[in-house]
Motif scaffolding. Sequence first.
Motif: not given
Length: 305
Positions: A89-114
């Motif tokens: 459960f810790l592995t299952e639920y930590t993943g979505p929490l971290v992954i979603y935040l990566l997209f929310y903060f728009r870290v590089p290589f996810i969306y266009p560089p600008k």
Amino acid sequence: MKHYEVEILDAKTKDKLCFLDKVEPNATIGEIKSMFHKSPQWYPARQSIRLDPGKSLKDEDVLQHLPVGTTATFYFRDLGAQISWVTVFLTEYTGPLVIYLLFYFRVPFIYPPKYDFTTSKHWVVLACMCHSFHYVKRLLETLFVHRFSHGTMPLRNIFKNCTYYWGFAAWMAYYINHPLYTPPYGEQQIRIALIIFLFCQIGNFSIHIALRNLRPPSKTRKIPYPTKNPFTWIFLLVSCPNYTYELQLGSWLGFTLMTQCLPVAFFTLVGFIQMTVWAKGKHRSYLKEFRDYPPLRSPILPFIL
């Protein structure tokens, strides 16, 4: 006091794997598993001990209460490498929490560089808060609330489960946090969705607390009934109200309404199908185990399903 002789055969080949002499009549299956534990790959959690090649015996079953003679024959099946449910459960639920935040903060290589590390002008922050709250709640419940009837699950399942949770989190987060994302029309829809989401999160938590209080540290099973907490009154109509709150009343239904995003709707649908399967199985188990089980209850949806 008479003692038992116990022989353990391979469920597939019928080869004799172990012979135990002078076993106490009050020995449990769990204790017999410990006696059988001679090879490292067959630690107790990995063992399935059966009277016949069919259903596994419970660890708490007592030898003298089983339909066996003074020489008891059991069948062994290897369940494969195991991992604790807490770790799963810790592995299952930590993943979505971290992954979603990566997209929310728009870290590089996810969306266009600008768009790197830019912020959204829309209601995306609210969706992020709700998504993060949901998985933080799940992590805390795993650590401090849940009691597991089975301590482990097959190790191979964690890869399947993580693919499901992590993959859906990435798919949803990509669209919700996309620079071109268009939020739902009208603040009223978002406010209603937020109320539904929070109401059902509280309801889901209330059910988990009620189930924890129902199950002491031992593995005793009891019929769940409503408590003074009004969020538990749904027990009058369904066997698995934690699933009802999670989906149908429903946290993910509210999140779908809040984001108006197709991947979220698909995740909600797939989750509903899976939880319906689980709820039906648990409902059948209740009916089989308790003769006085309330007849008005449905597995997950009152009077419907």
